[in-house]
Design a protein around this motif. Structure first.
Motif, PDB file in Angstrom:
ATOM      1  N   ASP A 117      22.277  23.303 -22.901  1.00 41.32           N
ATOM      2  CA  ASP A 117      23.375  22.439 -23.483  1.00 41.32           C
ATOM      3  C   ASP A 117      23.893  21.645 -22.386  1.00 41.32           C
ATOM      4  OD1 ASP A 117      24.303  24.670 -22.173  1.00 41.32           O
ATOM      5  OD2 ASP A 117      26.257  24.746 -23.279  1.00 41.32           O
ATOM      6  N   LYS A 118      23.923  21.903 -21.176  1.00 43.87           N
ATOM      7  CA  LYS A 118      24.694  21.453 -20.116  1.00 43.87           C
ATOM      8  C   LYS A 118      23.454  20.268 -19.531  1.00 43.87           C
ATOM      9  CE  LYS A 118      28.274  23.929 -18.956  1.00 43.87           C
ATOM     10  NZ  LYS A 118      28.134  24.817 -19.970  1.00 43.87           N
TER      11      LYS A 118
ATOM     12  N   GLN B   6      23.774  17.550 -22.041  1.00 44.40           N
ATOM     13  CA  GLN B   6      24.942  16.530 -21.844  1.00 44.40           C
ATOM     14  C   GLN B   6      24.685  15.667 -20.781  1.00 44.40           C
ATOM     15  OE1 GLN B   6      28.068  19.258 -21.035  1.00 44.40           O
ATOM     16  NE2 GLN B   6      28.624  19.752 -22.946  1.00 44.40           N
TER      17      GLN B   6
ATOM     18  N   LYS C 142      24.165  10.891 -20.978  1.00 39.31           N
ATOM     19  CA  LYS C 142      24.879   9.836 -20.317  1.00 39.31           C
ATOM     20  C   LYS C 142      23.909   8.979 -19.495  1.00 39.31           C
ATOM     21  CE  LYS C 142      28.776  12.793 -20.240  1.00 39.31           C
ATOM     22  NZ  LYS C 142      29.830  13.895 -19.327  1.00 39.31           N
TER      23      LYS C 142
ATOM     24  N   ASN D 284      29.186  12.581 -32.589  1.00 41.29           N
ATOM     25  CA  ASN D 284      29.982  12.963 -31.462  1.00 41.29           C
ATOM     26  C   ASN D 284      31.375  13.054 -31.905  1.00 41.29           C
ATOM     27  OD1 ASN D 284      31.559  13.469 -29.185  1.00 41.29           O
ATOM     28  ND2 ASN D 284      30.423  11.800 -28.099  1.00 41.29           N
TER      29      ASN D 284
END
Length: 406
Positions: A26-27, A30, A34, A194
């Motif tokens: 998940d990290k 993330q 970006k 989101n």
């Protein structure tokens, strides 16, 4: 579907970090999302979903591609080629896909999906454990559902709004939701998006929380004005739910051994308009002893294997070990014994996990009730939530009441 190099490179980089550097999926995802401001929602969706899918089916794809850890970049591209071939995606004329044996991939897949541990892509030990604790049918059904993508569920913050108004507010931001029967505070997204960018989220109108997780605070039977302790609060999803059920009245003491998690709870509480929560770091036995026999209600959201939430944490399949599960069961026994002393006579306690294993759930409660500390409690009721029956995360919760002193 046409594959784009920059998106595929992002997936390969993500897989390298997850598989070889042992970082949390998940990290990693993330950060990947970006990576390029020019990416639209479809691009980001491709990167996230493809990464998770390959993580989910790592064992199956590795077996088909005939590769093993540690995965060099060529091996990661082979895993990607297996994923794309099985999805029916035409492989572009890139060097990474030279000599990809498409027909052989499909043949090997047809052969392996007859065997559960390959079909559901799980380690041998996990398959044996699930079979032993749940039996053939339940384990087969449950692990299948645990490989499906989890839906996005919101919990309305009733301190600020109601379900209908939240639905209308999200609709005005082009997000469609639907009510869930038997889940009074839940809204389900019709399409993934989101939600953290919405005005509704910034104003504290909702939190993202799975429907099964939302059952836990309700199970504790809290009332406004009570003194409630959430002893493994973490970042506070259930703490905030308790605050809304208590209408911000009374006191919630949110405790955890990790100060960093409580700092996140502080930020979330401010956004939610919650002001009856006190944060305490468990850095010694003192904070626990000070609360002995003081709590009207106690929530023990115990550390566990997380085998009920593999849908959202597929990399846990590759991080978990049999030794970890044995150790965590010992921790659960200690937590129950130590923290239950905070309940006052006539008070109630909920023990909850996001595991589906009886050895972490019913058996822990049975063991506790026959212990010296547990003899002071009576069993009220429990609830076992299996993903294949309810459609949401696997959970367990047991409600116990402390006997009054004669």
């Amino acid at each position: 579907m046409r594959l784009h190099k920059n998106l595929c490179f992002a997936v390969i980089d993500g897989l390298h970090q997850i598989f070889n550097e042992n970082e949390y999926a998940d990290k990693v995802v993330q950060i990947l999302l970006k990576r390029d401001k020019r990416w639209g929602s479809r691009d980001r969706g491709f990167v996230a979903e493809t990464t998770y899918e390959i993580v989910r089916y790592k064992r199956l794809y590795s077996e088909i591609a005939n590769v093993k850890a540690p995965y060099d970049r060529d091996n990661l591209w082979r895993l990607f080629a297996v994923w794309a071939t099985l999805k029916g995606i035409k492989l572009p004329d890139w060097k990474y896909f030279e000599q990809t044996p498409s027909r052989k991939i499909k043949g090997k897949f047809d052969e392996l999906i007859k065997i559960r541990k390959f079909r559901e892509s799980i380690p041998d030990w996990m398959d044996e454990l699930g079979l032993k604790e749940l039996g053939e049918k339940i384990w087969t059904d449950e692990i299948k559902v645990q490989n499906e993508q989890a839906e996005v569920i919101l919990r309305v913050n009733t301190l600020k709004t109601n379900k209908k108004d939240l639905q209308l507010k999200l609709q005005s931001e082009n997000i469609e939701t639907e009510f869930l029967s038997n889940y009074p505070s839940a809204l389900k997204l019709k399409e993934r998006t989101n939600v953290f960018r919405t005005e509704a989220f910034k104003n504290g109108w909702f939190e993202v929380q799975d429907a099964s997780s939302q059952l836990v605070a309700d199970f504790l039977d809290v009332k406004p004005g009570m003194k409630v302790v959430d002893v493994c609060a973490g970042a506070g999803g259930k703490t905030l739910h308790l605050a809304s059920l208590m209408e911000n009245k009374g006191q919630i003491i949110a405790m955890d051994i990790y100060e960093s998690k409580l700092k996140k709870l502080k930020v979330r509480a401010r956004r939610n308009g919650v002001h009856n929560v006190e944060l305490k770091v468990i850095d010694s036995t003192k904070p626990i002893k000070k609360l002995h026999a003081k709590a009207d209600r106690l929530l023990i959201d115990a550390p566990c294997s997380g085998l009920g939430v593999l849908r959202r944490n597929p990399d846990a399949k590759w991080k978990l070990t049999p030794e970890f599960i044995e150790n965590i069961k010992q921790t659960q026994t200690e937590v129950l014994d130590k923290y239950s002393k905070m309940v006052k006579p006539g008070g109630k306690m909920v023990y909850a996990t996001c595991s589906i294993l009886p050895s972490e759930n019913e058996e822990q409660i049975d063991k506790f009730l026959t212990s010296e500390t547990g003899k002071a409690f009576t069993f009220v009721k429990d609830k076992k939530v299996l993903a294949h029956k309810f459609g949401y995360d696997g959970f367990y919760m047991a409600l116990l009441e402390k006997k009054t002193i004669n």
